[in-house]
Design an enzyme around this catalytic site. Structure first.
Site, short mmCIF file in Angstrom:
data_model
loop_
_atom_site.label_atom_id
_atom_site.label_comp_id
_atom_site.label_asym_id
_atom_site.label_seq_id
_atom_site.Cartn_x
_atom_site.Cartn_y
_atom_site.Cartn_z
N LYS A 148 0.85 -1.19 0.00
CA LYS A 148 0.00 0.00 0.00
C LYS A 148 0.88 1.23 0.00
CE LYS A 148 -4.43 1.19 0.33
NZ LYS A 148 -5.60 0.46 -0.21
P1 NAD Z 1 -12.82 8.10 -2.69
O1 NAD Z 1 -11.78 9.09 -2.38
O2 NAD Z 1 -13.30 7.94 -4.08
O3 NAD Z 1 -14.11 8.37 -1.75
C1 NAD Z 1 -14.03 8.47 -0.37
C2 NAD Z 1 -15.39 8.94 0.12
O4 NAD Z 1 -15.42 8.93 1.54
C3 NAD Z 1 -15.71 10.38 -0.31
O5 NAD Z 1 -17.09 10.46 -0.64
C4 NAD Z 1 -15.44 11.17 0.96
O6 NAD Z 1 -16.17 12.39 1.04
C5 NAD Z 1 -15.94 10.17 1.99
N1 NAD Z 1 -15.49 10.45 3.34
C6 NAD Z 1 -14.26 10.83 3.76
N2 NAD Z 1 -14.28 11.03 5.08
C7 NAD Z 1 -15.53 10.75 5.50
C8 NAD Z 1 -16.20 10.76 6.74
N3 NAD Z 1 -15.56 11.10 7.86
N4 NAD Z 1 -17.50 10.40 6.77
C9 NAD Z 1 -18.16 10.06 5.66
N5 NAD Z 1 -17.60 10.04 4.46
C10 NAD Z 1 -16.30 10.38 4.39
O7 NAD Z 1 -12.27 6.71 -2.13
P2 NAD Z 1 -12.72 5.24 -2.55
O8 NAD Z 1 -11.79 4.76 -3.60
O9 NAD Z 1 -14.19 5.23 -2.77
O10 NAD Z 1 -12.38 4.42 -1.22
C11 NAD Z 1 -13.31 4.34 -0.14
C12 NAD Z 1 -12.89 3.19 0.76
O11 NAD Z 1 -12.88 1.97 0.01
C13 NAD Z 1 -11.49 3.31 1.36
O12 NAD Z 1 -11.50 2.74 2.65
C14 NAD Z 1 -10.64 2.47 0.43
O13 NAD Z 1 -9.45 2.02 1.04
C15 NAD Z 1 -11.60 1.35 0.13
N6 NAD Z 1 -11.31 0.61 -1.10
C16 NAD Z 1 -11.21 1.25 -2.30
C17 NAD Z 1 -10.96 0.50 -3.45
C18 NAD Z 1 -10.93 1.14 -4.81
O14 NAD Z 1 -10.87 0.39 -5.80
N7 NAD Z 1 -11.01 2.44 -4.94
C19 NAD Z 1 -10.77 -0.88 -3.35
C20 NAD Z 1 -10.89 -1.51 -2.12
C21 NAD Z 1 -11.17 -0.75 -0.99
#
Ligand code: NAD
Length: 458
Positions: A148
């Site tokens: 990561k």
């Molecule tokens: P992103 O940046 O696209 O979106 C993150 C979202 O979370 C945004 O809407 C943001 O406003 C919101 N957020 C941030 N702080 C917050 C809070 N305190 N309360 C509520 N909402 C809040 O990120 P993403 O790619 O959608 O990732 C989201 C989660 O999924 C992370 O934990 C990431 O590690 C996990 N994840 C992502 C992927 C991927 O392919 N992008 C894969 C596996 C896991």
């Protein structure tokens, strides 16, 4: 030029990490109700994400009788790269950011994991997320290890040019540590296909044309059809299957989603298309609720795609709600899809969902996990539920190294198969050994990595 030093202090855990992994028992996190990153929690002792992940590893390892030698190997990261990332800002100042790439385990193949841009990023955060990637790639049985990366920055305060310079400089700093057969970054919080394109370009300047060095690229640069929606799609497969096992259909089920970024917005949209009622969603700016179901296609087009704050959303019958209200909403399924550590003991006591499906990485602290198990509320863990993203990343990498292109239908069909096979493998252990879903998933993941590690030798 004025020198601005924006490098956050390294956490105490940085230098002493290996020692801590070997010597310490789990430090029980203090429950709190803050809705931000728990590292700055106002209620005393911080919740350490490494200790949380190691707790789950030790729990599964003890159950499997892996022994201290193998356990030590599985707890230790192979390499930790901590770099400073200086860039020139648009106003001529210089800023220096802290960047990390932590490579946890390569026993089963090249290491794989996202790159996160967020102010709360630190070594412990990235260390825990790298370890999760090792177990996740093993649970879905794709030939990768785990890694990561992260840069401690607030992209909302950076211009597009500054973000590009930051990404390119970070790539230069870690450019000899990553590679298509070594470690392959992908998008995560606040990074996207454009950021992957910059990394690919910068790495290719150093090593020759190398599209397979990152996944989640734009389609025009050898990205894969279906990658952007893949994590959300995989989560929805798990939700659908878990509801079916509980004798329910996703059609008509009520769902609350915390986080409306790439993952959360796709979960909401795809579940809505299958007939689910998405009654509440939130992002960092706040949440919105409609008891009959929100207009998800409108929210997706007008808020998720242009990344507008949900707090500005207005519609008939829609009311604002806090993060806490969202997490304790009376729904069939709660999907945390934002940051780690949001389901603490207090939320677990108040939680009214019938099931939790973890789209985010590490959203549930161990106390909450135990409490939800006692309350009979299943928690489908991150290392199973959100593995759709890394699975389609693997498809993208496989297409890149063969110079082939699959159709979106191909990708989605194969993804569904991987998610269902993995779900059934984990469910088998839940049923036979009476384990929680999380412990069962760790047992599957640890078993595969431990075997590969022992076969390859120390
Ligand atoms: P992103 O940046 O696209 O979106 C993150 C979202 O979370 C945004 O809407 C943001 O406003 C919101 N957020 C941030 N702080 C917050 C809070 N305190 N309360 C509520 N909402 C809040 O990120 P993403 O790619 O959608 O990732 C989201 C989660 O999924 C992370 O934990 C990431 O590690 C996990 N994840 C992502 C992927 C991927 O392919 N992008 C894969 C596996 C896991």
């Amino acid at each position: 030029m004025r020198l601005l030093n924006r490098v956050p202090r390294p956490s105490a855990g940085w230098r002493g990490s290996m020692q801590k992994v070997r010597d310490s028992e789990l430090v029980r996190p203090v429950p709190c109700r803050c809705d931000r990153s728990h590292k700055t929690c106002r209620r005393g002792a911080p919740v350490n994400p490494v200790e949380i992940t190691n707790h789950y590893i030790r729990q599964a390892s003890e159950l499997m009788g892996l022994g201290s030698r193998v356990e030590l190997l599985l707890l230790s990261a192979e390499a930790e790269h901590h770099v400073s990332v200086p860039i020139e800002l648009d106003n001529g100042d210089v800023a220096v950011f802290s960047g990390y790439r932590i490579q946890h385990n390569s026993a089963r193949g090249p290491m794989k994991g996202g790159l996160r841009f967020h102010p709360s990023v630190d070594a412990d955060d990235v260390r825990a997320l790298a370890s999760l990637m090792t177990w996740k790639t093993a649970v879905v049985n794709i030939p990768y290890g785990g890694a990561k990366g992260g840069v401690a920055c607030d992209p909302a305060t950076l211009s597009a040019g500054e973000l590009e310079r930051l990404t390119r400089k970070f790539t230069q700093r870690i450019g000899s540590e990553i590679g298509p057969q070594r470690d392959i970054p992908a998008p995560d919080v606040n990074t996207n296909a454009q950021v992957m394109a910059w990394i690919m370009d910068e790495y290719s300047r150093m090593h020759g044309y190398s599209p397979a060095v990152v996944t989640g690229k734009p389609l025009e640069l050898q990205g894969s059809a279906g990658r952007e929606a893949a994590t959300g799609r995989g989560v929805v497969h798990v939700v659908e299957q878990a509801l079916a096992d509980a004798g329910r259909s996703i059609d008509g089920a009520t769902i609350a989603v915390q986080g409306f970024g790439n993952v959360g917005a796709h979960v909401a949209l795809l579940a809505h298309r299958l007939g689910a009622r998405i009654v509440a969603v939130s992002d960092a700016s706040g949440g919105v609720r409609h008891p009959d179901g929100l207009d998800v296609p409108r929210l997706f087009t007008e808020f998720a795609v242009p990344r507008r704050d949900l707090a500005g959303y207005e519609d008939d019958g829609v009311r604002a709600l806090s993060q806490e209200e969202l997490l304790t909403e009376d729904v069939d399924v709660l999907v945390p899809a934002a940051l780690g550590g949001v389901l603490d003991e207090q939320v677990a006591k108040d939680l009214r969902a019938r099931m939790v499906v973890e789209a985010a990485n590490g959203p549930t602290v161990p106390e909450a996990d135990a409490l939800l198990a006692d309350r009979g509320i299943p928690v489908l863990p991150d290392i199973l539920a959100n593995a759709g993203g890394v699975t389609v990343s693997y498809f993208e990498w496989a297409q890149n190294i063969q110079s082939m292109r699959w159709t979106e239908d191909d990708v989605n069909r194969r993804l569904a198969q991987v998610m269902l096979d993995s779900y059934r493998t984990v469910r088998g252990l839940v049923e036979q050994r009476k384990l929680t879903w999380r412990t069962a998933a760790y047992v599957v993941g640890l078993g595969r990595v431990a075997k590969a590690t022992v076969l390859r030798g120390v």
